[in-house]
Design a protein around this motif. Sequence first.
Motif, short mmCIF file in Angstrom:
data_model
loop_
_atom_site.label_atom_id
_atom_site.label_comp_id
_atom_site.label_asym_id
_atom_site.label_seq_id
_atom_site.Cartn_x
_atom_site.Cartn_y
_atom_site.Cartn_z
N ILE A 23 6.20 -19.34 50.56
CA ILE A 23 5.98 -18.10 51.30
C ILE A 23 4.49 -17.75 51.31
O ILE A 23 3.83 -17.81 50.27
CB ILE A 23 6.77 -16.93 50.68
CG1 ILE A 23 8.26 -17.28 50.64
CG2 ILE A 23 6.53 -15.64 51.45
CD1 ILE A 23 8.87 -17.52 52.00
N THR A 24 3.98 -17.40 52.49
CA THR A 24 2.61 -16.93 52.61
C THR A 24 2.59 -15.61 53.36
O THR A 24 3.46 -15.33 54.19
CB THR A 24 1.72 -17.95 53.35
OG1 THR A 24 2.20 -18.13 54.68
CG2 THR A 24 1.69 -19.29 52.64
N LEU A 25 1.60 -14.80 53.07
CA LEU A 25 1.37 -13.53 53.76
C LEU A 25 -0.03 -13.56 54.36
O LEU A 25 -0.97 -14.10 53.74
CB LEU A 25 1.51 -12.35 52.81
CG LEU A 25 2.85 -12.18 52.10
CD1 LEU A 25 2.80 -11.02 51.11
CD2 LEU A 25 3.98 -11.96 53.11
N ASP A 26 -0.17 -12.96 55.53
CA ASP A 26 -1.45 -12.95 56.23
C ASP A 26 -1.95 -11.52 56.34
O ASP A 26 -1.30 -10.67 56.98
CB ASP A 26 -1.28 -13.56 57.63
CG ASP A 26 -2.61 -13.84 58.32
OD1 ASP A 26 -3.63 -13.26 57.90
OD2 ASP A 26 -2.62 -14.63 59.28
N VAL A 27 -3.09 -11.22 55.71
CA VAL A 27 -3.61 -9.86 55.68
C VAL A 27 -3.91 -9.35 57.08
O VAL A 27 -3.86 -8.14 57.34
CB VAL A 27 -4.88 -9.79 54.80
CG1 VAL A 27 -5.53 -8.41 54.86
CG2 VAL A 27 -4.52 -10.12 53.35
N ILE A 28 -4.20 -10.25 58.03
CA ILE A 28 -4.56 -9.83 59.38
C ILE A 28 -3.33 -9.44 60.21
O ILE A 28 -3.46 -8.83 61.29
CB ILE A 28 -5.34 -10.94 60.10
CG1 ILE A 28 -6.21 -10.34 61.23
CG2 ILE A 28 -4.43 -12.01 60.66
CD1 ILE A 28 -7.13 -11.34 61.90
N GLN A 29 -2.14 -9.73 59.71
CA GLN A 29 -0.92 -9.51 60.49
C GLN A 29 -0.79 -8.05 60.92
O GLN A 29 -0.91 -7.13 60.11
CB GLN A 29 0.31 -9.92 59.68
CG GLN A 29 1.61 -9.90 60.49
CD GLN A 29 2.79 -10.40 59.68
OE1 GLN A 29 2.94 -10.08 58.51
NE2 GLN A 29 3.62 -11.22 60.30
N GLU A 30 -0.57 -7.84 62.22
CA GLU A 30 -0.36 -6.53 62.83
C GLU A 30 -1.59 -5.62 62.78
O GLU A 30 -1.47 -4.41 63.01
CB GLU A 30 0.86 -5.81 62.23
CG GLU A 30 2.18 -6.52 62.55
CD GLU A 30 3.39 -5.63 62.30
OE1 GLU A 30 3.60 -4.67 63.07
OE2 GLU A 30 4.12 -5.89 61.34
N LEU A 31 -2.75 -6.18 62.49
CA LEU A 31 -3.97 -5.39 62.65
C LEU A 31 -4.40 -5.45 64.11
O LEU A 31 -3.98 -6.33 64.86
CB LEU A 31 -5.09 -5.94 61.75
CG LEU A 31 -4.91 -5.72 60.24
CD1 LEU A 31 -6.07 -6.35 59.48
CD2 LEU A 31 -4.82 -4.23 59.91
N GLY A 32 -5.27 -4.53 64.51
CA GLY A 32 -5.70 -4.47 65.90
C GLY A 32 -6.55 -5.66 66.30
O GLY A 32 -7.09 -6.38 65.46
N LEU A 33 -6.68 -5.86 67.61
CA LEU A 33 -7.52 -6.93 68.12
C LEU A 33 -8.96 -6.72 67.67
O LEU A 33 -9.47 -5.60 67.64
CB LEU A 33 -7.46 -6.96 69.65
CG LEU A 33 -6.13 -7.40 70.27
CD1 LEU A 33 -6.20 -7.25 71.79
CD2 LEU A 33 -5.81 -8.84 69.90
N GLY A 34 -9.62 -7.81 67.34
CA GLY A 34 -11.03 -7.73 66.96
C GLY A 34 -11.28 -7.49 65.49
O GLY A 34 -12.43 -7.50 65.05
N VAL A 35 -10.22 -7.27 64.71
CA VAL A 35 -10.40 -7.09 63.26
C VAL A 35 -10.46 -8.46 62.60
O VAL A 35 -9.50 -9.22 62.64
CB VAL A 35 -9.26 -6.25 62.65
CG1 VAL A 35 -9.48 -6.10 61.15
CG2 VAL A 35 -9.18 -4.88 63.31
N GLY A 36 -11.61 -8.78 62.02
CA GLY A 36 -11.78 -10.05 61.33
C GLY A 36 -12.23 -9.83 59.91
O GLY A 36 -12.51 -8.70 59.50
N LEU A 37 -12.32 -10.91 59.15
CA LEU A 37 -12.71 -10.77 57.75
C LEU A 37 -14.16 -10.29 57.64
O LEU A 37 -14.46 -9.38 56.87
CB LEU A 37 -12.54 -12.10 57.02
CG LEU A 37 -12.88 -12.08 55.53
CD1 LEU A 37 -12.05 -11.04 54.78
CD2 LEU A 37 -12.67 -13.46 54.91
N LYS A 38 -15.06 -10.89 58.41
CA LYS A 38 -16.47 -10.49 58.34
C LYS A 38 -16.67 -9.04 58.79
O LYS A 38 -17.40 -8.28 58.15
CB LYS A 38 -17.33 -11.42 59.19
CG LYS A 38 -17.63 -12.73 58.52
CD LYS A 38 -18.58 -12.53 57.34
CE LYS A 38 -18.61 -13.78 56.47
NZ LYS A 38 -18.41 -13.53 55.06
#
Length: 573
Positions: A90-105
């Motif tokens: 099982i993996t989880l993705d922190v970016i899931q369901e965040l708005g467009l354009g939200v990146g780690l940097k």
Amino acid sequence: MIITYDCEVLKYDWIMVFKENSNYRVIHNNAEELKEYVDTLIKNKSILVGFNNYHYDDMILSAILLNKNPYELSKKLITGERANYRLNLITLDVIQELGLGVGLKSSQANLGLSIVETPIDFNLDRPCTKEELDLLIGYCKNDVKDTEMLFLKRQDYFQAKFEIVNEFNLPITALKNTRAVLASKVLECVKTDIPNDRLFIDYDPNIKWDLIPQEIKEFYKKCEYDYRRGIDYEEIENRKLNINVAGVTHVYAFGGLHGALEKYNASGNFLHIDVSSYYPSLIINNNFMSRASQNPKIFTYLREMRYKLKAEKNPKNKIYKILINATFGAMKSEFNMLYDPRQANNICINGQLILTQLIYELESYSQLIQSNTDGLVIKYDEKNYKKIVNLVTDFGKRFNLTFDIDKIVKIAQRDVNNYAIEFEDGHIEAKGRFSKFDGGKFEQNSLTIIDRALVNYYIHGIPVHQTVIDCYKNNDLTPFQIVCKMGSTYDAMYYEKESDEGDMKLIKTQKVNRVFATNDKRYGGIYKRKGDSYQKIANTSEHNIIHNEDISTFDKTKLDLNYYIDLCKKNLY
């Protein structure tokens, strides 16, 4: 056990960095070591957490485990190609369901963290030296650490998914699903051949059509007529009706109802009249549940349980709220089992018409200030307060709706998308350019000095320059930062800096930068390039200094305070 991870892939080197509590595990070019470690994770039922890992890291990890070339796969993934590699954990993705354009940097920049990128060329055509490898590992460790921090900031989101899976006995693999997909599973949806009837509209029988303006009735009638005679639904559902309702210009569209007095500022007696759980109520009252649900009564159960748990102040009510709120949006998502655009249109259109009727029923006792999808703001005379409350209560009984009525003492409203409201209890709700008056979040935190200055000016009567000066004196530098992102459609980002010869030269920089307006004339503009065209980044000064290190290390004396004061004043109306 939660393990945070990230990977970096070059032609001759790959690294995997895993973080468990405060311990890092670095694996470099050793597939066998990686396989043994992953076997341990599976045995311990660990969960891997990454950032954008569903679209990159998970597949790289899987490819290495299968003895595939991670560099070739990486090149394909970066150019947008799809891959079918799957992990057996099982993996989880922190970016899931965040708005467009939200990146780690950009998230790191928004939080004031260092966003200095590794100087290593990812197109390096030889193995890394020891020094280069150490730099790459340090860069990757920093990303893992910040991914863990962002995961903790989104803990409520992921915790809710854990609770939904547990509450409704869903398989553990469902943790990877979005909330909308979880809702479709809970509501027992199956793949259904939906008829071509998305604009065959059903109407609530309690609507008083004599109170609805003719233009509005004709607008939706024409939409349905055109659909029935074969006009493409996308064209129809992009239509908008602009009309004056109760003295306020409104827009009726397939995304909701919006209207507001523009450039309106006032203190006095106002009410915020909000329909509690509006769309869910319309679904239940009018049988507007997706026809893909094999047991529509489950939705009623979800709402009743949510009300019950909320009354008991049981925090578990939030997981029911999540499922309820996710349902409507999923009805227009073609790849969700809840997909049923006719029911979604029924909900939205009836919602607009019912709210329109309420506006006209209240017109004799109040002045309309603002309308939105599920509520109104009105100005009233105190002598009419009880009449208004009684009317709204009676209206709710007729439509089987519940209303929340809260007193407002001050409103600053540039337009329907930008406003701040101060309630009687002192708390402030704001939208648009006002919304981040208390500071931004990791999703967005750029030039929040404007939001703070606007709320201070219109709500608290504080001059704009005072807000800017106070932030400076208090060493509160985050509101001054401008987070500049290149964007995927551009080729590179550049900034101007004075050379040793005294002329200004363009220098290529990172894709994401933290920028401050400065008095130092050795620095110039900052631009993003597409082909031979250079576009100045919005809201940046003629003189900008890049500071991609931790924001706490920035020398505030370099700030051009007058630039920020003038920029805030330009946003006054």
